[in-house]
Design a protein around this motif. Structure first.
Motif, PDB file in Angstrom:
ATOM      1  N   ALA A  63      -3.701   8.177   9.230  1.00 26.27           N
ATOM      2  CA  ALA A  63      -2.480   8.876   9.620  1.00 26.27           C
ATOM      3  C   ALA A  63      -1.227   8.144   9.176  1.00 26.27           C
ATOM      4  CB  ALA A  63      -2.459   9.086  11.136  1.00 26.27           C
ATOM      5  N   ASP A  64      -1.268   6.813   9.191  1.00 27.85           N
ATOM      6  CA  ASP A  64      -0.105   6.015   8.805  1.00 27.85           C
ATOM      7  C   ASP A  64      -0.510   5.073   7.669  1.00 27.85           C
ATOM      8  OD1 ASP A  64       2.182   4.588   8.506  1.00 27.85           O
ATOM      9  OD2 ASP A  64       2.137   3.632  10.492  1.00 27.85           O
ATOM     10  N   PRO A  65      -0.149   5.404   6.434  1.00 37.35           N
ATOM     11  CA  PRO A  65      -0.575   4.566   5.313  1.00 37.35           C
ATOM     12  C   PRO A  65       0.219   3.277   5.165  1.00 37.35           C
ATOM     13  CG  PRO A  65       0.723   6.412   4.510  1.00 37.35           C
ATOM     14  CD  PRO A  65       0.556   6.622   5.985  1.00 37.35           C
ATOM     15  N   LEU A  66       1.346   3.149   5.862  1.00 35.19           N
ATOM     16  CA  LEU A  66       2.240   2.020   5.616  1.00 35.19           C
ATOM     17  C   LEU A  66       1.567   0.660   5.826  1.00 35.19           C
ATOM     18  CD1 LEU A  66       5.021   0.923   4.901  1.00 35.19           C
ATOM     19  CD2 LEU A  66       5.714   1.270   7.283  1.00 35.19           C
ATOM     20  N   PRO A  67       0.901   0.394   6.958  1.00 31.88           N
ATOM     21  CA  PRO A  67       0.298  -0.941   7.127  1.00 31.88           C
ATOM     22  C   PRO A  67      -0.785  -1.232   6.091  1.00 31.88           C
ATOM     23  CG  PRO A  67       0.435   0.223   9.225  1.00 31.88           C
ATOM     24  CD  PRO A  67       0.728   1.220   8.155  1.00 31.88           C
TER      25      PRO A  67
END
Length: 744
Positions: free
Chosen positions: A130-134
């Motif tokens: 869901a959150d690719p940033l990390p």
């Protein structure tokens, strides 16, 4: 080479994978700094003069793929995606490494708990989180080359999403990897038929579903080689894929569905690369209307740009803009497969005189050239076609011969004419055996000729043997279903080859260093302010643009002396930094011929200015220039492309008729002249109703000098309006009678 260090997957990876439901999906206006290699290839304003070509080979044909968040649990969205990725990897010969913090295996393959645990460095990571940033930082430590983010909820959702995408984009820039997405899909991993020959279409879409019509062309025997679903373009964008595809030997044409451009300059550099490689780029660009622009922004979160500028920029660099997906597929298919034309002439060959006349009207109106066949050629055709039928072009066969050799002879004779580059045969409906034999004769002729043969199969059924087997079975005949799509594609085909035959990259001649005028101009600029007419004209003088003899005065007595020096009759105008449309306020007096008129005009102009509370820097006493064609030349700043140059009919006509043409610098003299021919009022420059032809050469020179201003002052000049520019009779030049300049 890939590095040897691995990062550690962050501790919240499990939570991110479990919470995502499984897949997510945004556009920032950021441009990477020029590389050291490009440092010497910058224009006068410091912008790059050539595009980088990303090495996307390992994206489309990776040796190893990591699927982050892989799943084989039934009913989970990630499971279907994982299954498709495994099948795709098998087709391209890539090793697959599932990654999930709680699974030991996925579809029978060993599953790794983290990126750090991967057994090898991978070319491509597909992020089902869901959150690719990390994850980006972890992939960077592992020296992964490419990543794909399906996640949604970025710039397409509004300001908060745009901020999240900006953070993602910044992380990608720091990482050194290249990212496709977010808000993309699985189109890059589709199955492409490998049994089709010939040049292929490479497809770029920002909306995956909009590429389906082009993708399904494979079922009609037309080869596709790549599909790049760019999504929100936080990193990799349409321009990157155009540059890459333009250098692929198997690509015959590039088809694009564009909702918004991330970086106008990058797009033009990529289009320039394609034009130099003679690879056609065909594009549907959303945003022709205000409604379309709003919808595009809500879908991709990018500016659609002023459509007039987008349209002009595409034409300037040879991008073929079409309106519909049906036109996109038909035009791209023709351009990918057809050989260069031997001539520009189009011949229409039909069973019916009515069909031929109808099609010829439409083709001629669209700008296709239908040459009249020579008397000798007509006599030759009348050997096999009755004398009472017209064979001048269109050629009416009265019913294609089916029982002997005459049919092939007619087609062969038409194609042998040196003025003919394209033969178009509209078959409005099946009429066996005549239509069947005609289709076969055209297919046979196409195998023997290097000229283009097009057929329009007008039957709405489309199941006929002549269409499904004979025509679609030919790789040499271009088959269409409508008159309009055929005309659009053929016009694009002829225009593309005409354009690329003489194309010279404008970036090659773009100025690298400021002109001597630049320093003078900089001293005149006033940041954040509009210049007075007097100061704006000084700016024009600095760049060699002619203005009338004039003096700025601050008293009635000085105005009288100035009129004597300038020469009667004169024009008097108020000059101040806040004045735009002076005529509407009564701040212009023309045709003054005596000292008393000068004194009266001075008093009236200053009284009006005081009443309107408009500050003045003085009154201009100007030479009166009467005989010529009023034009406007301007510089404005576009959100996507930066400085642009406009030319059109001047005076009040620019607002009433809105007859103008625009270009994006850099461009050469040929484009400056082309701008003039695009104007509906171009005939005024040629001389009408006894008026002499205008000095077009002088007008072109003003356009080019305005372009130089746009390039050199782009960071400090927000707007320039030379209106009217009086273009005098041929050989007498052009004079800027008024000017408005706004500094940034």
């Amino acid at each position: 080479m890939l590095g040897s260090t691995h990062g550690t997957l962050t501790t919240d990876f499990r939570a991110r994978v479990d919470a995502c439901g499984e897949t997510p999906r945004t556009a920032v206006h950021s441009t990477a700094a020029p590389t050291a290699e490009d440092a010497a290839a910058l224009d006068v304003s410091g912008r790059p003069l050539r595009s980088d070509v990303p090495d996307l080979d390992r994206f489309f044909r990776p040796e190893s793929v990591a699927v982050i968040g892989a799943s084989d649990a039934e009913g989970r969205p990630n499971t279907g995606i994982t299954r498709q990725l495994i099948a795709w990897a098998e087709r391209v010969g890539a090793r697959v490494h599932p990654v999930h913090p709680t699974r030991a295996t996925v579809f029978g393959m060993p599953c790794h708990a983290s990126v750090a645990a991967l057994p090898e460095q991978v070319d491509l990571a597909v992020l089902l989180v869901a959150d690719p940033l990390p994850v980006i930082e972890e992939l960077a430590e592992a020296k992964v080359r490419f990543a794909v983010a399906f996640a949604s909820g970025f710039a397409e959702t509004g300001d908060a999403g745009a901020a999240a995408q900006a953070r993602l984009s910044a992380a990608v820039r720091r990482s050194g990897l290249r990212l496709l997405g977010p808000n993309t899909n699985l189109n890059a991993f589709e199955a492409f038929r490998d049994d089709l020959d010939g040049p292929a279409i490479a497809l770029i879409t920002q909306s995956g579903h909009q590429g389906r019509p082009v993708y399904t062309l494979q079922e009609l025997g037309i080869r596709l080689s790549h599909w790049a679903p760019t999504g929100n373009e936080a990193d990799l964008e349409t321009a990157d894929f155009i540059s890459y595809f333009a250098e692929r030997p198997e690509v015959g044409a590039i088809a694009c569905y564009v909702e918004g451009l991330k970086d106008g300059r990058a797009f033009l550099l990529a289009a320039d690369r394609a034009a130099r490689a003679k690879v056609p780029v065909v594009a549907v660009k959303v945003g022709r209307t205000e409604t379309g622009a709003r919808m595009a922004a809500s879908h991709t979160g990018k500016l659609t740009g002023s459509d007039a500028v987008v349209d002009a920029a595409m034409r300037q660099f040879g991008v073929i803009r079409v309106d519909g997906l049906d036109e996109l597929q038909d035009t791209a298919a023709l351009l990918a497969r057809a050989r260069p034309p031997r001539a520009d002439g189009v011949v229409v060959y039909s069973i019916s005189g009515g069909t031929g006349a109808h099609f010829s009207d439409l083709a001629t109106e669209a700008g296709l050239m239908l040459p009249t066949l020579s008397q000798a050629k007509q006599a030759e055709l009348h050997q096999w076609i009755p004398d009472y039928l017209n064979v001048a072009n269109p050629v009416d066969n009265g019913g294609h011969p089916v029982g002997d050799w005459r049919g092939p002879k007619i087609i062969e004779a038409i194609l042998a004419d040196p003025s003919v580059g394209v033969l178009i045969c509209p078959i409005t409906g099946p009429f066996p055996p005549m239509s069947d034999k005609l289709a076969q004769d055209l297919v046979d002729a196409a195998e023997r000729t290097d000229k283009l043969i097009c057929v329009i199969w007008g039957s709405p059924v489309g199941t006929e043997e002549a269409y499904r087997t004979t025509l679609l079975g030919s790789s040499r005949v271009a088959t269409f279903r409508t008159f309009g799509n055929c005309i659009t594609a053929v016009r694009a085909y002829l225009d593309h080859h005409r354009f690329t035959a003489s194309y010279r990259s404008p970036f090659e001649d773009a100025p690298r260093t400021p002109s001597p005028s630049y320093r003078k101009a900089q001293a005149l600029m006033r940041p954040g302010r509009q210049l007075s007419e007097h100061a704006a004209k000084q700016l024009l003088r600095a760049y060699g643009i002619r203005v009338p003899r004039e003096q700025l005065v601050t008293s009635a007595a000085a105005a009288v002396r100035a009129a004597g020096l300038v020469g009667y009759p004169v024009v008097m105008k108020a000059s101040g930094p806040q004045l735009g449309h002076k005529t509407e306020l009564g701040l212009v007096k023309i045709g003054l011929t005596s000292a008393s008129q000068i004194r009266d005009a001075y008093r009236e102009l200053t009284d009006i200015a005081r009443y309107e509370n408009v500050p003045l820097d003085g009154i201009l006493v100007c030479q009166m220039v009467e005989r010529g064609v009023e034009m406007v030349v301007g510089v404005t700043r576009d959100d996507l492309f930066g400085p642009t140059v406009t030319v059109g009919l001047g005076g009040v006509l620019v607002e009433v008729l809105r007859d103008a043409a625009v270009r994006v610098p850099p461009f050469g003299e040929d484009q400056a002249r082309a701008m003039l021919t695009e104007l509906r009022g171009h005939a005024l420059l040629e001389g009408v109703r006894g008026a002499p032809p205008a000095d077009v050469d002088a007008l072109v020179e003003v356009v080019l000098r305005a372009q130089r201003m746009a390039l050199e002052l782009g960071d400090t000049l927000s707007e320039l309006d030379i209106n009217p520019l009086m273009v005098l009779p041929r050989g007498q030049g052009a004079v800027a009678l008024d000017a408005l300049a706004v500094c940034r």
